[in-house]
Design a protein around this motif. Structure first.
Motif, PDB file in Angstrom:
ATOM      1  N   PRO A  33       0.809  -1.274   0.008  1.00 14.42           N
ATOM      2  CA  PRO A  33       0.072  -0.125  -0.107  1.00 14.42           C
ATOM      3  C   PRO A  33       0.948   1.343   0.080  1.00 14.42           C
ATOM      4  O   PRO A  33       0.578   2.213  -0.572  1.00 14.42           O
ATOM      5  CB  PRO A  33      -0.608   0.000   1.188  1.00 14.42           C
ATOM      6  CG  PRO A  33      -0.940  -1.644   1.755  1.00 14.42           C
ATOM      7  CD  PRO A  33       0.438  -2.135   1.159  1.00 14.42           C
ATOM      8  N   PHE A  34       2.043   1.249   0.615  1.00 17.78           N
ATOM      9  CA  PHE A  34       2.745   2.478   0.569  1.00 17.78           C
ATOM     10  C   PHE A  34       3.437   2.625  -0.628  1.00 17.78           C
ATOM     11  O   PHE A  34       3.585   3.784  -1.174  1.00 17.78           O
ATOM     12  CB  PHE A  34       3.920   2.345   1.671  1.00 17.78           C
ATOM     13  CG  PHE A  34       3.572   2.350   3.185  1.00 17.78           C
ATOM     14  CD1 PHE A  34       3.227   3.418   3.666  1.00 17.78           C
ATOM     15  CD2 PHE A  34       3.233   1.081   3.853  1.00 17.78           C
ATOM     16  CE1 PHE A  34       2.822   3.359   5.216  1.00 17.78           C
ATOM     17  CE2 PHE A  34       2.910   1.050   5.079  1.00 17.78           C
ATOM     18  CZ  PHE A  34       2.706   2.291   5.827  1.00 17.78           C
ATOM     19  N   LYS A  35       3.793   1.736  -1.453  1.00 16.65           N
ATOM     20  CA  LYS A  35       4.347   1.676  -2.649  1.00 16.65           C
ATOM     21  C   LYS A  35       3.497   2.509  -3.584  1.00 16.65           C
ATOM     22  O   LYS A  35       3.689   3.017  -4.669  1.00 16.65           O
ATOM     23  CB  LYS A  35       4.789   0.315  -3.218  1.00 16.65           C
ATOM     24  CG  LYS A  35       5.535   0.272  -4.672  1.00 16.65           C
ATOM     25  CD  LYS A  35       5.891  -0.980  -4.857  1.00 16.65           C
ATOM     26  CE  LYS A  35       6.771  -1.153  -6.224  1.00 16.65           C
ATOM     27  NZ  LYS A  35       7.342  -2.455  -6.404  1.00 16.65           N
ATOM     28  N   ALA A  36       2.148   1.859  -3.583  1.00 16.50           N
ATOM     29  CA  ALA A  36       0.815   2.456  -4.482  1.00 16.50           C
ATOM     30  C   ALA A  36       0.785   3.724  -4.034  1.00 16.50           C
ATOM     31  O   ALA A  36       0.495   4.770  -4.996  1.00 16.50           O
ATOM     32  CB  ALA A  36      -0.292   1.625  -3.968  1.00 16.50           C
ATOM     33  N   LEU A  37       0.901   4.293  -2.830  1.00 14.34           N
ATOM     34  CA  LEU A  37       0.732   5.633  -2.386  1.00 14.34           C
ATOM     35  C   LEU A  37       1.891   6.632  -3.070  1.00 14.34           C
ATOM     36  O   LEU A  37       1.659   7.934  -3.407  1.00 14.34           O
ATOM     37  CB  LEU A  37       0.467   6.219  -0.858  1.00 14.34           C
ATOM     38  CG  LEU A  37      -0.874   5.582  -0.429  1.00 14.34           C
ATOM     39  CD1 LEU A  37      -0.954   5.431   1.075  1.00 14.34           C
ATOM     40  CD2 LEU A  37      -2.069   6.379  -0.984  1.00 14.34           C
ATOM     41  N   ILE A  38       3.057   6.279  -2.836  1.00 15.95           N
ATOM     42  CA  ILE A  38       4.172   6.817  -3.386  1.00 15.95           C
ATOM     43  C   ILE A  38       3.900   6.975  -5.055  1.00 15.95           C
ATOM     44  O   ILE A  38       4.251   8.128  -5.302  1.00 15.95           O
ATOM     45  CB  ILE A  38       5.456   6.042  -3.079  1.00 15.95           C
ATOM     46  CG1 ILE A  38       5.692   5.882  -1.815  1.00 15.95           C
ATOM     47  CG2 ILE A  38       6.540   6.405  -3.982  1.00 15.95           C
ATOM     48  CD1 ILE A  38       6.996   5.008  -1.161  1.00 15.95           C
ATOM     49  N   SER A  39       3.640   6.076  -5.621  1.00 14.53           N
ATOM     50  CA  SER A  39       3.108   6.115  -7.142  1.00 14.53           C
ATOM     51  C   SER A  39       2.248   7.296  -7.326  1.00 14.53           C
ATOM     52  O   SER A  39       1.964   7.871  -8.494  1.00 14.53           O
ATOM     53  CB  SER A  39       2.580   4.757  -7.554  1.00 14.53           C
ATOM     54  OG  SER A  39       3.724   3.916  -7.642  1.00 14.53           O
ATOM     55  N   GLU A  40       1.118   7.402  -6.245  1.00 16.79           N
ATOM     56  CA  GLU A  40       0.238   8.652  -6.447  1.00 16.79           C
ATOM     57  C   GLU A  40       0.820   9.806  -6.100  1.00 16.79           C
ATOM     58  O   GLU A  40      -0.091  10.750  -6.303  1.00 16.79           O
ATOM     59  CB  GLU A  40      -1.023   8.269  -5.669  1.00 16.79           C
ATOM     60  CG  GLU A  40      -1.733   6.935  -5.935  1.00 16.79           C
ATOM     61  CD  GLU A  40      -2.633   7.361  -7.114  1.00 16.79           C
ATOM     62  OE1 GLU A  40      -3.165   8.400  -7.333  1.00 16.79           O
ATOM     63  OE2 GLU A  40      -3.156   6.421  -7.855  1.00 16.79           O
ATOM     64  N   GLY A  41       1.756   9.825  -5.652  1.00 19.88           N
ATOM     65  CA  GLY A  41       2.457  11.184  -4.977  1.00 19.88           C
ATOM     66  C   GLY A  41       2.337  11.709  -3.788  1.00 19.88           C
ATOM     67  O   GLY A  41       2.308  12.609  -3.230  1.00 19.88           O
ATOM     68  N   ILE A  42       2.111  10.691  -2.993  1.00 18.22           N
ATOM     69  CA  ILE A  42       1.786  11.180  -1.278  1.00 18.22           C
ATOM     70  C   ILE A  42       2.986  11.809  -0.894  1.00 18.22           C
ATOM     71  O   ILE A  42       4.228  11.317  -1.259  1.00 18.22           O
ATOM     72  CB  ILE A  42       1.479   9.807  -0.623  1.00 18.22           C
ATOM     73  CG1 ILE A  42       1.049  10.069   0.775  1.00 18.22           C
ATOM     74  CG2 ILE A  42       2.853   8.973  -0.421  1.00 18.22           C
ATOM     75  CD1 ILE A  42      -0.517   9.935   0.817  1.00 18.22           C
ATOM     76  N   PRO A  43       2.654  13.025  -0.173  1.00 15.11           N
ATOM     77  CA  PRO A  43       3.829  13.930   0.160  1.00 15.11           C
ATOM     78  C   PRO A  43       4.664  13.455   1.281  1.00 15.11           C
ATOM     79  O   PRO A  43       5.765  14.051   1.666  1.00 15.11           O
ATOM     80  CB  PRO A  43       3.372  15.223  -0.050  1.00 15.11           C
ATOM     81  CG  PRO A  43       2.005  14.976   0.452  1.00 15.11           C
ATOM     82  CD  PRO A  43       1.509  13.570   0.057  1.00 15.11           C
ATOM     83  N   VAL A  44       3.864  13.030   2.212  1.00 13.65           N
ATOM     84  CA  VAL A  44       4.491  12.738   3.699  1.00 13.65           C
ATOM     85  C   VAL A  44       4.318  11.207   3.971  1.00 13.65           C
ATOM     86  O   VAL A  44       3.143  10.681   3.659  1.00 13.65           O
ATOM     87  CB  VAL A  44       3.673  13.487   4.657  1.00 13.65           C
ATOM     88  CG1 VAL A  44       4.555  13.285   6.038  1.00 13.65           C
ATOM     89  CG2 VAL A  44       3.970  15.119   4.460  1.00 13.65           C
ATOM     90  N   ILE A  45       5.214  10.711   4.655  1.00 16.43           N
ATOM     91  CA  ILE A  45       5.333   9.186   5.174  1.00 16.43           C
ATOM     92  C   ILE A  45       5.638   9.135   6.630  1.00 16.43           C
ATOM     93  O   ILE A  45       6.493   9.588   6.940  1.00 16.43           O
ATOM     94  CB  ILE A  45       5.988   8.148   4.572  1.00 16.43           C
ATOM     95  CG1 ILE A  45       5.286   8.034   3.085  1.00 16.43           C
ATOM     96  CG2 ILE A  45       6.125   6.924   5.031  1.00 16.43           C
ATOM     97  CD1 ILE A  45       5.947   6.996   1.994  1.00 16.43           C
ATOM     98  N   MET A  46       4.744   8.522   7.544  1.00 15.52           N
ATOM     99  CA  MET A  46       4.918   8.519   8.800  1.00 15.52           C
ATOM    100  C   MET A  46       5.584   7.416   9.262  1.00 15.52           C
ATOM    101  O   MET A  46       5.269   5.993   8.815  1.00 15.52           O
ATOM    102  CB  MET A  46       3.830   8.730   9.629  1.00 15.52           C
ATOM    103  CG  MET A  46       3.741   8.581  11.122  1.00 15.52           C
ATOM    104  SD  MET A  46       2.276   8.950  12.116  1.00 15.52           S
ATOM    105  CE  MET A  46       1.750  10.592  11.648  1.00 15.52           C
ATOM    106  N   THR A  47       6.776   7.134   9.986  1.00 13.11           N
ATOM    107  CA  THR A  47       7.272   6.127  10.621  1.00 13.11           C
ATOM    108  C   THR A  47       6.509   5.210  11.675  1.00 13.11           C
ATOM    109  O   THR A  47       5.764   5.741  12.281  1.00 13.11           O
ATOM    110  CB  THR A  47       8.736   6.297  11.274  1.00 13.11           C
ATOM    111  OG1 THR A  47       8.535   7.070  12.367  1.00 13.11           O
ATOM    112  CG2 THR A  47       9.372   7.031  10.306  1.00 13.11           C
ATOM    113  N   ALA A  48       6.800   4.058  11.696  1.00 13.85           N
ATOM    114  CA  ALA A  48       6.455   3.176  12.842  1.00 13.85           C
ATOM    115  C   ALA A  48       7.435   2.954  13.888  1.00 13.85           C
ATOM    116  O   ALA A  48       8.663   2.659  13.695  1.00 13.85           O
ATOM    117  CB  ALA A  48       5.989   1.843  12.289  1.00 13.85           C
ATOM    118  N   HIS A  49       6.908   2.963  15.072  1.00 13.58           N
ATOM    119  CA  HIS A  49       7.875   2.634  16.231  1.00 13.58           C
ATOM    120  C   HIS A  49       7.599   1.415  16.649  1.00 13.58           C
ATOM    121  O   HIS A  49       6.928   0.789  17.532  1.00 13.58           O
ATOM    122  CB  HIS A  49       7.415   3.592  17.634  1.00 13.58           C
ATOM    123  CG  HIS A  49       7.277   4.900  17.314  1.00 13.58           C
ATOM    124  ND1 HIS A  49       8.182   5.533  16.531  1.00 13.58           N
ATOM    125  CD2 HIS A  49       6.495   6.015  17.818  1.00 13.58           C
ATOM    126  CE1 HIS A  49       7.841   7.052  16.772  1.00 13.58           C
ATOM    127  NE2 HIS A  49       6.683   7.125  17.620  1.00 13.58           N
TER     128      HIS A  49
END
Length: 366
Positions: free
Chosen positions: A207-223
């Motif tokens: 899902p992250f890869k798909a959103l990166i392809s969509e141009g998502i500007p921010v990604i939050m890390t997991a603790h």
């Protein structure tokens, strides 16, 4: 108090929480001395139980004060606003159901949500959740996820994000590289996921890869600690996860933001010397300190700012890395709309309420 330039530089990498519906002395101090690049709101920042016009006017005054003390015309004005149990705002802002129930309505809900957020002056939503509902006893993600498989999740998160985009709200994919398979809550302790790189690539990161392809500007890390990938530190501090996987393999060029540093999974780590530098060097650009979970959070906020400044002075924090992170943040802020706060028409809110009901009926049928 005279604040050093290096201490103030930490503000360029800081999203901070506000204590209540009016600024406290601690709020004023943080805003005026550190000048954070953004704020994050919670339920405590709204006058709940008051008429719409009353709480909206109060919230408008709070926003004006924040900008005055921070002396910033442009800021990230942010909110956790997913639906389900993650809603901070009073009525009549719509109570959309959990993401798992949205199905074919994901884009419409994203668009409706964005319209409501704009009316509150919000320009960045900490959504969508790109985790997969893969662990049935997950205590923190569960139905906050959009799907139970990588494919259904990827399709729905992209649809929701397009809805946010259409109404001019920035989105953030969370919690990289995936929080859906945990059995522990990172608000309370550090989860450990014994997944390999292959496990991540065929499920969690899709899902992250798909959103990166969509141009998502921010990604939050997991603790979360992934011992097969980095046995020493959680994802928020891991170059193997943030540089090698997120930047190099997936090609993400946007802003990487930490999950809340007041969460128990990492809160003790981030008051240890050198931890902020380690996170920045690992690839984290922006830090959230919510001041919502920790009663001594102002002291912790300044400890982290001082750690950042000390690390710059000693050279343990690479100046080039800081400049690159600052440039990513500044580039995003330059295209981030700054919205005025205004009441929505009753008919708009009624249509959104009908949409929320339609989602619930669909979810119950499925």
């Amino acid at each position: 108090m005279v604040v050093s330039e290096d201490l103030q530089r930490f503000g360029n990498h800081l999203i901070v929480g506000i204590c209540g519906t009016v600024l406290s002395d601690d709020d004023k101090r943080i805003l005026s001395e550190l000048k954070p690049v953004g704020v994050i709101f919670f339920a405590k920042n709204f006058l709940d139980g008051q008429p719409y016009e009353v709480w909206l006017e109060s919230f408008q005054k709070l926003n004006q004060q924040i900008r005055e003390y921070a002396e910033r015309d442009s800021m990230f004005i942010t909110l956790d606003h997913e639906g389900g149990r993650v809603v901070r705002t009073p009525l009549p802002i719509t109570r959309f159901p959990y993401a798992l129930l949205l199905g074919g309505y994901a884009r419409q809900v994203g668009k409706a949500t964005a319209l409501e957020l704009k009316s509150l002056g919000i320009n960045l939503s900490w959504s969508p959740v790109a985790d997969i509902f893969s662990h049935p006893q997950n205590p923190i993600i569960g139905p906050r996820a959009f799907g139970r498989t990588p494919e259904t999740t990827a399709e729905a998160v992209c649809a929701y994000y397009r809805g946010l985009q259409e109404e001019g709200i920035l989105g953030c994919a969370k919690h990289f590289p995936g929080h859906g398979d945990t059995s522990k809550d990172s608000h309370l302790e550090l989860p450990i996921l014994n997944l390999s790189l292959e496990d991540l690539s065929i499920r969690e990161v899709i899902p992250f890869k798909a959103l990166i392809s969509e141009g998502i500007p921010v990604i939050m890390t997991a603790h979360i600690l992934f011992p097969q990938i980095d046995s020493h530190v959680p994802a928020t501090l891991s170059p193997a996860i943030l540089k090698e996987i997120l930047r190099d393999e997936l090609g993400f060029r946007g802003v990487v933001v930490s999950d809340d540093l007041d969460m128990k999974a990492v809160s003790d780590m981030f008051i240890q010397r050198g931890t902020v530098a380690r996170a920045v060097n690992a690839g984290c650009d922006l830090f959230i300190i919510s001041r919502n979970l920790n009663s001594v959070s102002i002291e912790r906020t300044y400890q982290m700012a001082e750690d950042f400044a000390d690390s710059l002075r000693t050279g343990s924090l690479d100046e080039l890395v800081v400049v690159a992170a600052r440039e990513r943040i500044a580039k995003l802020l330059a295209v981030t709309p700054q919205y005025s706060i205004q009441a929505l028409d009753k008919d708009i809110l009624e249509r959104h309420a009908e949409l929320a009901i339609a989602c619930c009926f669909q979810g119950n049928r499925e």
